[in-house]
Design a protein around this motif. Structure first.
Motif, short mmCIF file in Angstrom:
data_model
loop_
_atom_site.label_atom_id
_atom_site.label_comp_id
_atom_site.label_asym_id
_atom_site.label_seq_id
_atom_site.Cartn_x
_atom_site.Cartn_y
_atom_site.Cartn_z
N ASP A 1 0.83 -1.22 0.00
CA ASP A 1 0.00 0.00 0.00
C ASP A 1 0.87 1.26 0.00
N GLY A 2 1.95 1.24 0.80
CA GLY A 2 2.86 2.38 0.82
C GLY A 2 3.49 2.60 -0.54
N ALA B 1 -1.00 9.73 8.81
CA ALA B 1 -0.91 9.79 10.27
C ALA B 1 -2.29 9.83 10.92
N TYR B 2 -3.25 10.48 10.27
CA TYR B 2 -4.60 10.57 10.84
C TYR B 2 -5.22 9.18 11.00
N SER B 3 -5.11 8.36 9.94
CA SER B 3 -5.66 7.00 10.00
C SER B 3 -5.00 6.19 11.12
N MET B 4 -3.70 6.39 11.30
CA MET B 4 -2.98 5.67 12.34
C MET B 4 -3.50 6.06 13.73
N VAL C 1 6.40 7.24 4.48
CA VAL C 1 5.02 6.91 4.10
C VAL C 1 4.59 5.58 4.71
N VAL C 2 5.47 4.58 4.67
CA VAL C 2 5.05 3.22 4.99
C VAL C 2 5.05 2.90 6.49
N CYS C 3 5.87 3.58 7.28
CA CYS C 3 5.93 3.24 8.72
C CYS C 3 4.57 3.38 9.41
N PRO C 4 3.83 4.48 9.19
CA PRO C 4 2.49 4.53 9.79
C PRO C 4 1.57 3.41 9.28
N LEU C 5 1.73 3.04 8.01
CA LEU C 5 0.91 1.96 7.46
C LEU C 5 1.24 0.63 8.12
N LEU C 6 2.52 0.39 8.38
CA LEU C 6 2.92 -0.84 9.06
C LEU C 6 2.30 -0.91 10.45
N VAL C 7 2.28 0.23 11.12
CA VAL C 7 1.66 0.28 12.46
C VAL C 7 0.16 -0.01 12.35
N ILE C 8 -0.50 0.67 11.40
CA ILE C 8 -1.95 0.50 11.24
C ILE C 8 -2.30 -0.94 10.88
N GLN C 9 -1.67 -1.45 9.82
CA GLN C 9 -1.99 -2.79 9.33
C GLN C 9 -1.55 -3.87 10.31
N GLY C 10 -0.38 -3.65 10.92
CA GLY C 10 0.11 -4.62 11.90
C GLY C 10 -0.81 -4.73 13.10
N LEU C 11 -1.25 -3.58 13.61
CA LEU C 11 -2.16 -3.60 14.75
C LEU C 11 -3.52 -4.18 14.38
N TRP C 12 -3.96 -3.91 13.14
CA TRP C 12 -5.22 -4.50 12.70
C TRP C 12 -5.09 -6.02 12.60
#
Length: 446
Positions: free
Chosen positions: A63-64, A382-385, A237-248
């Motif tokens: 995604d990133g 960042a907002y989504s995270m 770009v991808v670090c917040p996505l990793l946090v979001i997707q990983g936590l999900w």
């Protein structure tokens, strides 16, 4: 505007079909294993929770890549896409290696997180011993497909998914039950089918790319070079996505862990219900990915006014899609559950879960593509995270654990708590997308 809808729905439909076929593999595995043994089904489900977290991390890398790369594609610059893809590939292989090591040296501890039933753990161990080798193939394939998606090439992904489904189901039917004189392997047979399909998938994809160099010219040399300038931009770009997707992914795995420590039947019921839910959810996943490409490309071209217009049109489309998907899930639950060989208690529990998820589907089909497609695709990650962190870890998980282990509520009530965030995340998604500052141009991301 007609061209906008046509292009969006074309890309979205291909991504949805790809996801449906991909999930059909899991659904077929579940139905076959459910007919073989409810214990085998539960064992594979526990392993798949670990694998699901891994898949979410790999999808975040993709995604990133799409969010960042599609903006360059909007400017018709292809060299940066290859450089970003190289960083995504290296990161994906590293994550696959970490999980492979954990699955090789601590398999029993991993499965013990989800259930205390030793028969389920033993069934899961036989599956994990083989399925761990698929991690590397999955990571490479998904990053390559995300690279192609950056430049709006999605057709090959659907073809690969169909091929994977056919290979996996054929081998599963032979090895799970022991047809044609083959050994009756149960859960291990399902793992062999998946591994074989993953190997075939990556071989066909690499062959396809090598013969179609004219688009973005992907070469092996691109993945042997490190451009630190693009590496820093990509990880931003991808670090917040990793946090979001990983936590999900962890949140989804915790659902199985919480239910698995309540009753053994809940694992099989949740597996049957969640696989059908994920199948229908493919519409929202495809819409999110297509919206991300569409918004990234539009913003990359510099037309921010058009991007805002597209945002409003897409949100209306997501609401309609959510209502249709919720109704569909409600009416197909009985026919699909009839394909499983489950105990009456497990079947009734799965039916209850699906009725709850039919309502969840409506809210999720709006908030997921709005948060994960429009807002993320526009660079405001960042907002989504923040929304995910607060909703999942400050509200959903504590509430669910309290209801499960303190109040001793029924599994159905716990499932309601575990999925409540899909409803109330609609409000911040709507407010941010319609009244907040959510468009980040290439300059902002860079």
């Amino acid at each position: 505007m007609k061209n906008f809808y046509r292009n969006f729905l074309k890309l979205c439909s291909m991504l949805v079909l790809q996801n449906v076929v991909t999930l059909s593999v899991n659904l077929a595995d579940n139905i076959m294993l459910g007919a073989f043994s409810e214990t085998a089904l539960s064992g594979v489900t526990t392993v798949n929770q670990v694998q699901f977290v891994f898949q979410q991390l790999i999808m975040a890398l993709g995604d990133g890549l799409v969010i960042f790369g599609s903006q360059y594609w909007g400017k018709k610059e292809t060299k940066p896409v290859r450089k970003i893809s190289a960083w995504a590939m290296c990161t994906g292989i590293f994550i696959a290696l970490i999980l492979f090591i954990l699955a090789s040296f601590f398999p029993r501890r991993m499965l013990g997180l989800f259930t205390t039933d030793q028969t389920i753990i033993e069934a899961g161990l036989s599956y994990l011993a083989i399925i761990r080798f698929t991690y590397f193939f999955f990571a490479v394939t998904q990053i390559l497909l995300a690279t192609l998606r950056c430049v709006e090439i999605a057709g090959i992904a659907f073809g690969l998914s169909v091929m994977t489904l056919i290979i996996n189901c054929s081998i599963n039917w032979i090895l799970i039950y022991g047809h044609f004189g083959a050994p009756r392997m149960g859960a291990a047979g399902a793992a062999v089918g998946t591994l074989t399909a993953r190997i075939a998938e990556i071989c066909v994809l690499i062959t396809y790319i090598s013969k179609k160099q004219s688009w973005i010219g992907i070469r092996i040399q691109d993945y042997l070079q490190a451009d630190w300038k693009f590496g820093r931009k990509y990880y931003k770009v991808v670090c917040p996505l990793l946090v979001i997707q990983g936590l999900w992914g962890v949140n989804t795995a915790l659902q199985t862990a919480i239910l698995g420590h309540m009753t053994a039947a809940a694992i099989a019921a949740n597996s049957a219900a969640s696989n059908l839910f994920l199948m229908v959810k493919s519409a929202a996943v495809g819409a999110a990915s297509a919206a991300s490409v569409t918004m990234g490309k539009t913003i990359g071209s510099g037309d921010l006014k058009l991007a805002k217009l597209y945002s409003k049109k897409l949100q209306k489309l997501f609401v309609v899609m959510g209502i249709i998907c919720g109704v569909l899930l409600f009416f197909i639950r009985i026919p699909v559950l009839s394909l499983y060989q489950l105990s009456p208690e497990t079947r009734e529990m799965a039916n209850t879960f699906l009725m709850i998820l039919s309502v969840v589907m409506v809210g999720m089909s709006y908030q997921m593509p709005t948060n994960g497609g429009i807002i993320r695709g526009s660079g405001s990650i960042a907002y989504s995270m923040k929304v995910d962190l607060i909703s999942t870890w400050a509200i959903v998980i504590p509430l669910s654990m309290f209801m499960a282990f303190v109040v001793k509520a029924s599994p159905a009530i716990v499932v309601c708590c575990l999925n409540a965030d899909q409803i109330f995340k609609c409000v911040p998604a709507f407010l941010k997308c319609n009244y907040g500052h959510w468009i980040k141009t290439m300059t902002n991301i860079s």
